[in-house]
Enzyme design. Structure first.
Site, PDB file in Angstrom:
ATOM      1  N   MET B  12       0.136  -2.630   9.759  1.00  0.00           N
ATOM      2  CA  MET B  12       1.396  -1.890   9.902  1.00  0.00           C
ATOM      3  C   MET B  12       2.340  -2.219   8.747  1.00  0.00           C
ATOM      4  O   MET B  12       2.414  -3.358   8.301  1.00  0.00           O
ATOM      5  CB  MET B  12       2.068  -2.231  11.234  1.00  0.00           C
ATOM      6  CG  MET B  12       1.250  -1.754  12.435  1.00  0.00           C
ATOM      7  SD  MET B  12       2.028  -2.178  14.016  1.00  0.00           S
ATOM      8  CE  MET B  12       3.374  -0.996  14.078  1.00  0.00           C
ATOM      9  N   ASP B  17       3.709   6.391   8.798  1.00  0.00           N
ATOM     10  CA  ASP B  17       2.276   6.656   8.905  1.00  0.00           C
ATOM     11  C   ASP B  17       1.549   5.604   9.747  1.00  0.00           C
ATOM     12  O   ASP B  17       0.834   5.932  10.692  1.00  0.00           O
ATOM     13  CB  ASP B  17       1.644   6.735   7.506  1.00  0.00           C
ATOM     14  CG  ASP B  17       2.224   7.887   6.689  1.00  0.00           C
ATOM     15  OD1 ASP B  17       2.690   8.869   7.303  1.00  0.00           O
ATOM     16  OD2 ASP B  17       2.208   7.800   5.446  1.00  0.00           O
ATOM     17  N   SER B  18       1.746   4.329   9.386  1.00  0.00           N
ATOM     18  CA  SER B  18       1.022   3.296  10.132  1.00  0.00           C
ATOM     19  C   SER B  18       1.586   3.146  11.539  1.00  0.00           C
ATOM     20  O   SER B  18       0.868   2.771  12.470  1.00  0.00           O
ATOM     21  CB  SER B  18       1.066   1.965   9.386  1.00  0.00           C
ATOM     22  OG  SER B  18       2.389   1.544   9.168  1.00  0.00           O
ATOM     23  N   CYS B 104      -6.695  -4.137  -4.325  1.00  0.00           N
ATOM     24  CA  CYS B 104      -6.128  -4.807  -3.156  1.00  0.00           C
ATOM     25  C   CYS B 104      -6.837  -4.389  -1.867  1.00  0.00           C
ATOM     26  O   CYS B 104      -7.133  -5.224  -1.023  1.00  0.00           O
ATOM     27  CB  CYS B 104      -4.629  -4.493  -3.061  1.00  0.00           C
ATOM     28  SG  CYS B 104      -3.826  -5.180  -1.612  1.00  0.00           S
ATOM     29  N   CYS B 201       3.922  -3.220  -6.493  1.00  0.00           N
ATOM     30  CA  CYS B 201       4.640  -3.881  -5.400  1.00  0.00           C
ATOM     31  C   CYS B 201       5.090  -5.297  -5.705  1.00  0.00           C
ATOM     32  O   CYS B 201       6.109  -5.749  -5.203  1.00  0.00           O
ATOM     33  CB  CYS B 201       3.793  -3.858  -4.129  1.00  0.00           C
ATOM     34  SG  CYS B 201       2.324  -4.930  -4.188  1.00  0.00           S
TER      35      CYS B 201
END
Lengths: 403, 365
Positions: B12, B17-18, B104, B201
């Site tokens: 999450m 979306d998640s 990742c 990120c």
């Protein structure tokens, strides 16, 4: 399906919990008698202690009674030697900020603040912020493998401009209780004020404030009182506190804001009950704690007890497991119905792991594996008996998956 | 009668979306456990990793509470640093343009989620990616684009192995983004609509060039900018700071604009030309990942995508071996392609056949 229906199916919104609680060091449930003592002050005696009418007087008296009760419990010289705050974090803040800022205002240069390296963030982060702003220089006292500071190092590091020594009374993660009277004697001899964060300690030891420090900060919620209330206890005559919550003159000008009457009443009640129940409560806690320590040390390979074996909080068993990420272990236990805690993460970029485990000198394979199990009023033998094999299973499983 | 629900670990992010993915799984009767992975982030810039800030973690925790599932934060920072950030730096220093998200997913995200699933005896992991999977009669999982062409994330998911995919659920892959938003609204989820960030990120100031300077400045040297004939016409700050096709920021005095067309690592030279690079006709792929199995046909027509959301290209795929393949473009493309990026290979039916890392491109000479 609406969210309400979804919610009702869910364990963590259900009020009837299916989980066993082993995290009394994080917080405790309210003692039923505490709740009963608090209740009248929500809807019946709801006055503002600063009001000069009937309701105000009722509330004023309730706060006064609570102050007397707590002053007695901690053997203060006077009820004026205690003021309430919104938490023990706030209590730590006001003590540290007051000493640092008074020195700054007087001398216009940064004073020296001496802390242990295992302070709770209430003290550490407050000090770091003040230092970052240039108001003080901080020096940290290292701890040994059991979590004790060195009294010799303390003596050496106290300087002419040391504004305050602040050392946590009992560590919240590894449970080690410092030699408070010795530390206090050294500070007194050298003429430096001593503050101790006794948030955990006060719930598991009966003590007189004047035996352990000049300034003692406490909370209610580790001792079956409500969250959101704390206090500063002062054992010696002292210069006026420089408040940082300013406004009206509540708490003799040391902490502005309408007193939280029901919580203050609850806090006093919680410590009053502690006074009565202490011997049996501490004995029960220590019994469960020792069972857990013995069992895990015996059954799990590459497991160490963290903190000191004898000088430790009666309710707190803490461990480090080699090659175990205790975040995983904690969630595994939660998934199986047992709530425990792990150490807080180190904030340094250089080193990952749990701060306190790094401070007591554990190696890299251990520092992510800290687990804290704390027992209390509602802990049962059955729950302890069920927890132990589950931890064993969890550690084995995690080691197998992540080898 | 008692029975155990099938457990699913959902990654999450606090985003819509998640969150909807977790909600749908819960409604479908799974025993859902929400997880967020804490990744590494450069310190000292007052910002956290954009994929897992404290704010997103709190948001995800609120949503988990709303849906009625537990939520845990996991620490993946060491693994992320070692297997994504270090290769990222190394790639740039060796003339490649890395795609950290593509790396990742298989080596951090899915690895951690699946290990965690193993600890909890959970059968599946799930995420809010817009992709679809189908399990065939032999139990092999096939990967397809998400229904919503604007949101399809199969390009990035194409790096997952068959093993990883066979234990993955993608509950929103068959939905349009508008439907996902509608579900979120219907259930008043506190989820956030995070803007699609182009930033990497983990970089403190979002600027990969200054990040490289900070992390590996001692290994980056200035050098000559030369034209196609090898004549020096300027000085570059270090090869990693330039990308193929780049025109701006070269600081050379020439009558016409020049484009970066190559890097000569050995001599530390940046090669520029007044002409744009000629059209590309062949791409060599390494580190191939075949979703179901290595194709039996040695050569076959397919569709390739060489960047996230770039225009699909018609290609002929030639499979050299399990790890290596080449793509011949049916119509030469002037698209600029940096070596180190991922190319995903699709069937005309939008099935992902596989993907590889672009190691070399051949241009019309």
């Amino acid at each position: 399906m609406t969210l309400e229906i979804l919610a009702k199916q869910n364990y963590n919104i259900d009020m009837e919990s299916t989980h066993q609680y082993f995290d009394y060091a994080a917080t405790t449930p309210l003692h039923p008698d505490v709740l009963a003592a608090m209740m009248p002050y929500f809807q019946t005696c709801y006055g503002n202690p600063s009001s000069s009418h009937f309701y105000g007087q009722q509330a004023f008296l309730a706060v006064d009674d609570a102050r007397v009760s707590l002053a007695n419990h901690f053997a203060l010289n006077s009820t004026d030697d205690l003021f309430f705050t919104g938490s023990s974090t706030e209590a730590c803040n006001v003590v540290i900020r007051s000493f640092v800022m008074k020195y700054w205002l007087k001398c216009q240069n940064p004073g020296h603040l001496l802390l242990s390296s295992v302070e709770h963030s209430a003290v550490k982060e407050t000090a770091l912020q003040l230092a970052a702003e240039g108001f003080c220089d901080i020096e940290f006292l290292k701890v040994d493998r059991y979590g004790f500071i060195s009294l010799d190092e303390l003596k050496e590091k106290i300087r002419g401009n040391t504004v305050l020594v602040s050392i946590i009374a009992a560590n919240n993660e590894i449970g080690t209780i410092q030699s408070l009277s010795s530390i206090y004697s050294i500070c007194q001899e050298m003429g430096v004020p001593f503050h101790t964060d006794a948030t955990q300690y006060a719930a598991h030891v009966l003590f007189r404030a004047k035996d352990i420090a000049d300034f003692v900060t406490i909370a209610a919620h580790k001792c079956y009182g409500p969250k959101g209330i704390g206090a500063v206890l002062m054992s010696q005559p002292h210069e006026p506190i420089l408040p940082f919550v300013t406004g009206a003159k509540q708490e003799n000008g040391r902490r502005a804001g309408t007193q939280n009457v029901p919580y203050i009443v609850g806090m006093a009640k919680a410590y009053e009950i502690l006074q009565h129940e202490a011997p049996t409560r501490f004995a029960k806690e220590a019994d469960f704690r020792d069972q857990i320590v013995r069992a895990l040390e015996h059954k799990i390979s590459d497991c160490v007890l963290t903190g000191d074996r004898s000088q430790r909080l009666t309710n707190l068993a803490s461990f480090a497991f080699e090659n175990v990420d205790s975040l995983l272990l904690q969630s595994f236990l939660d998934q199986n119905g047992f709530c425990v805690s792990i150490g807080s993460a180190c904030k340094s970029a250089q080193k990952r792991g749990q701060q306190q485990l790094i401070e007591i000198g554990l190696g890299d394979a251990w520092i992510n594996g800290g687990l804290r199990i704390s027992v209390g009023m509602n802990t049962t033998q059955n729950a302890v008996d069920a927890l132990i094999p589950l931890i064993l299973a969890g550690v084995e499983k995690i080691r197998a998956v992540y080898q | 009668m008692s029975f155990e629900l099938v457990k699913v670990v959902v990654g999450m992010s606090g985003g819509v979306d998640s969150s909807v993915a977790a909600l749908l799984l819960k409604q479908q009767g799974y025993d859902v456990i929400g997880v967020m992975l804490k990744l590494w982030a450069e310190e000292g810039f007052g910002r956290e990793n954009q994929c897992c800030s404290l704010e997103s973690a709190n948001q995800a925790r609120s949503i988990a509470g709303q849906i009625g599932i537990p939520f845990y934060l996991m620490d993946a920072s060491d693994l992320f640093y070692n297997s994504v950030v270090e290769p990222f730096i190394h790639d740039y220093l060796t003339g490649l343009t890395p795609n950290p998200c593509a790396l990742c997913n298989p080596v951090v995200r899915w690895k951690m989620l699946l290990q965690y699933a193993d600890v909890l005896d959970a059968a599946f992991v799930a995420t809010g990616h817009y992709v679809q999977t189908i399990r065939d009669d032999e139990g092999r999982v096939h990967l397809f684009r998400g229904i919503d062409p604007k949101k399809d994330q199969s390009y990035i998911i194409s790096r997952l192995s068959q093993n990883q995919l066979s234990r993955s659920l993608f509950p929103i892959g068959a939905l349009e983004k508008t439907q996902v938003r509608a579900i979120s609204r219907e259930f008043s989820l506190y989820s956030a609509e995070k803007p699609d960030s182009q930033d990497i990120c983990f970089i403190g100031d979002g600027d990969y060039r200054s990040f490289l300077q900070r992390k590996a400045g001692d290994r980056i040297r200035k050098g000559a900018i030369v034209d196609e004939l090898g004549k020096m016409i300027g000085v570059h700050d270090g090869l990693p700071f330039y990308t193929i096709g780049q025109r701006k920021g070269l600081r050379i005095s020439a009558p016409s604009p020049h484009y970066v067309i190559g890097k000569e690592e050995g001599q530390n030279q940046l090669i520029v030309s007044a002409r744009r690079e000629p059209a590309m006709q062949r791409i060599l792929l390494v580190s191939c990942n075949w979703i179901v199995a290595m194709p039996i046909a040695k050569s076959f027509p397919a569709i390739a995508q060489v960047r996230y959301k770039s225009k699909p290209l018609d290609v002929i795929v030639t499979v050299e071996n399990e790890n290596t393949a080449s793509l011949s473009l049916v119509a030469p493309s002037i698209e600029t392609i940096a070596c180190g990026q991922i190319a995903a290979i699709y069937s005309p039916q939008n099935e992902v056949i596989g993907s590889g890392r672009i190691m070399e491109t051949e241009r019309i000479s």
